[in-house]
Design an enzyme around this catalytic site. Structure first.
Site, PDB file in Angstrom:
ATOM      1  N   ASP A 119       0.721  -1.224  -0.006  1.00  0.00           N
ATOM      2  CA  ASP A 119      -0.038  -0.272   0.133  1.00  0.00           C
ATOM      3  C   ASP A 119       1.032   1.189  -0.032  1.00  0.00           C
ATOM      4  O   ASP A 119       2.073   1.310   0.633  1.00  0.00           O
ATOM      5  CB  ASP A 119      -0.923  -0.013   1.264  1.00  0.00           C
ATOM      6  CG  ASP A 119      -2.016   0.907   1.028  1.00  0.00           C
ATOM      7  OD1 ASP A 119      -2.450   1.380  -0.086  1.00  0.00           O
ATOM      8  OD2 ASP A 119      -2.539   1.466   2.251  1.00  0.00           O
ATOM      9  N   ASN A 121     -10.626  -2.708  -6.854  1.00  0.00           N
ATOM     10  CA  ASN A 121      -9.932  -2.138  -7.486  1.00  0.00           C
ATOM     11  C   ASN A 121     -10.186  -1.780  -8.860  1.00  0.00           C
ATOM     12  O   ASN A 121      -9.822  -0.872  -9.721  1.00  0.00           O
ATOM     13  CB  ASN A 121      -8.122  -2.291  -7.759  1.00  0.00           C
ATOM     14  CG  ASN A 121      -7.404  -2.300  -6.119  1.00  0.00           C
ATOM     15  OD1 ASN A 121      -6.608  -2.934  -6.081  1.00  0.00           O
ATOM     16  ND2 ASN A 121      -7.959  -1.432  -5.626  1.00  0.00           N
TER      17      ASN A 121
END
Length: 249
Positions: A22, A70
């Site tokens: 991340d 996503n």
């Protein structure tokens, strides 16, 4: 002691490390760059960590690359990410480090050219045995568990499985990750303190490590720090501290 001075116990290196990579977008934006610049820098970090994990003797490295959620990102960012998958698979890091490549996730939504390249890379690296790099691509743990439940239910319906015979091993064997052991260590970079629908079944007993470092800045020293933290913990699996100490004495 600095991050580069951690002394690792080479006999206690986790055999399976899972990482939530991340912070790519935030890393880029803090530098006045487009988010895609951060994703490219993230690929460089993957190369670095893959090489170091292989050197340390890690046997499985599972990377959360792209979640099913996503797909909801802007189309240009999704296209850039899929393009990065293609270019990164050209990397010689797999053959140089004797690394096998595997993919887990819902491949039905992945573009055909990317799917072909994924399959080619899996086949090309199938005999590599120093480490297996597993890419979680178009992955959702809830989807994985739903799919496993459906497969098990179908076997019961077809008379190939009795309900009373369903156990943890049955579920394990129907997951996308059935070919590998559960992670001992889960690392999340980027400062967030959540799991984000990643390996929910598999990390039941994993040690969790969160750090503020954005993924493009996560290097060998940061990896050593995470492993050192793991090695300082006692893994009890429901037993008492005294029981574990007696077993290890």
């Amino acid at each position: 002691m600095t991050e580069t001075e951690f002394t690792l116990d080479m006999k206690r290196i986790p055999q399976h490390i899972a990482i939530i990579m991340d912070g790519n977008g935030r890393w880029a934006m803090e530098r006045g760059k487009d988010r895609s610049f951060g994703h490219q820098a993230g690929v460089d970090a993957v190369r670095c960590i893959t090489s170091e994990c292989t050197r340390l003797g890690v046997k499985y490295l599972t990377l959360y690359t792209f979640s099913t959620e996503n797909w909801n990102r802007p189309a240009d960012e999704v296209a850039a990410l899929m393009g990065l998958v293609l270019t990164s698979l050209e990397d010689e890091i797999f053959m140089k480090n004797n690394v096998r490549f595997r993919v887990v996730g819902d491949r039905s939504r992945i573009p055909a050219d990317v799917n072909r390249k994924l399959a080619e890379t899996e086949e090309h690296t199938a005999n590599n045995d120093a480490m297996t790099m597993v890419v979680a691509l178009s992955y959702s743990s809830k989807l994985e568990l739903t799919r496993a439940t459906q497969l098990i239910a179908q076997e019961v319906k077809d008379g190939r499985l009795n309900v009373e015979d369903i156990d943890e091993k049955t579920i394990d064997s129907h997951l996308w990750t059935s070919f590998m052991p559960d992670p001992e260590l889960l690392i999340r970079t980027g400062g967030e303190l959540r799991i984000s629908n990643y390996l929910l079944w598999q990390i039941a007993y994993s040690e969790l490590y969160f750090c503020d470092t954005y993924w493009p800045d996560f290097d060998e020293a940061a990896l050593h720090k995470a492993i050192a933290s793991y090695q300082q913990r006692q893994r009890r699996f429901g037993k008492t501290e005294a029981q574990v100490e007696n077993e290890n004495s």
